[in-house]
Design a protein around this motif. Sequence first.
Motif, PDB file in Angstrom:
ATOM      1  N   ARG A 155       0.832  -1.205   0.000  1.00  0.00           N
ATOM      2  CA  ARG A 155       0.000   0.000   0.000  1.00  0.00           C
ATOM      3  C   ARG A 155       0.872   1.263   0.000  1.00  0.00           C
ATOM      4  O   ARG A 155       0.593   2.226  -0.701  1.00  0.00           O
ATOM      5  N   GLN A 194       2.354   1.696  -3.430  1.00  0.00           N
ATOM      6  CA  GLN A 194       1.346   2.222  -4.351  1.00  0.00           C
ATOM      7  C   GLN A 194       1.170   3.725  -4.135  1.00  0.00           C
ATOM      8  O   GLN A 194       1.131   4.498  -5.090  1.00  0.00           O
ATOM      9  N   THR A 233       8.127   1.022  -7.222  1.00  0.00           N
ATOM     10  CA  THR A 233       7.954  -0.372  -7.598  1.00  0.00           C
ATOM     11  C   THR A 233       8.052  -1.231  -6.349  1.00  0.00           C
ATOM     12  O   THR A 233       8.680  -0.856  -5.362  1.00  0.00           O
ATOM     13  N   HIS A 243       4.734  -1.969 -10.577  1.00  0.00           N
ATOM     14  CA  HIS A 243       3.937  -0.988  -9.846  1.00  0.00           C
ATOM     15  C   HIS A 243       2.661  -1.638  -9.328  1.00  0.00           C
ATOM     16  O   HIS A 243       2.021  -2.417 -10.031  1.00  0.00           O
ATOM     17  N   VAL A 244       2.303  -1.299  -8.107  1.00  0.00           N
ATOM     18  CA  VAL A 244       1.093  -1.838  -7.482  1.00  0.00           C
ATOM     19  C   VAL A 244      -0.101  -1.104  -8.079  1.00  0.00           C
ATOM     20  O   VAL A 244      -0.180   0.120  -8.028  1.00  0.00           O
ATOM     21  N   ARG A 245      -1.020  -1.857  -8.663  1.00  0.00           N
ATOM     22  CA  ARG A 245      -2.198  -1.263  -9.280  1.00  0.00           C
ATOM     23  C   ARG A 245      -3.344  -1.158  -8.285  1.00  0.00           C
ATOM     24  O   ARG A 245      -4.036  -0.150  -8.236  1.00  0.00           O
ATOM     25  N   SER A 246      -3.564  -2.220  -7.508  1.00  0.00           N
ATOM     26  CA  SER A 246      -4.662  -2.164  -6.538  1.00  0.00           C
ATOM     27  C   SER A 246      -4.414  -3.115  -5.379  1.00  0.00           C
ATOM     28  O   SER A 246      -3.714  -4.119  -5.506  1.00  0.00           O
ATOM     29  N   ILE A 267      -0.318  -6.381  -9.338  1.00  0.00           N
ATOM     30  CA  ILE A 267       0.920  -5.697  -9.720  1.00  0.00           C
ATOM     31  C   ILE A 267       1.045  -5.717 -11.237  1.00  0.00           C
ATOM     32  O   ILE A 267       0.830  -6.756 -11.878  1.00  0.00           O
TER      33      ILE A 267
END
Length: 81
Positions: A16, A19, A24, A37-40, A56
Motif C-alpha cells: 500500500r 502504491q 515499484t 507498480h502496485v495497481r490495486s 501488480i
Amino acid sequence: MFTFETSDQKEARRFRIAQFNGRTATARAAGSAVTGHVRSIVENKASVPAAWTITIVPEEPKASVALRPSPRVRSFAEDLC
C-alpha cells in the motif's frame, strides 16, 4: 498483470505504501519474484483472518547501461616524454 492474495498485514502495508508513493514493489511467491507498480489492493472482508488481494503491473527489466565510460589510464612514463 500479476495478482496474488496475502494474509500478512505487514506485507499488505508495504504494498500500500509502495502504491501511494508510486514506487515499484517486488512480490516473491514459490521461488519466483515479480517487480512492478502496485495497481490495486483490495481487502477481502469475508475471510478470517483478514486477507488482501494485490495486483501488480510487471515492469520490464532495465538493460544495464554504463553511466560513463571507464577512465583512460596513462602511465607516468608517458607524461614525461
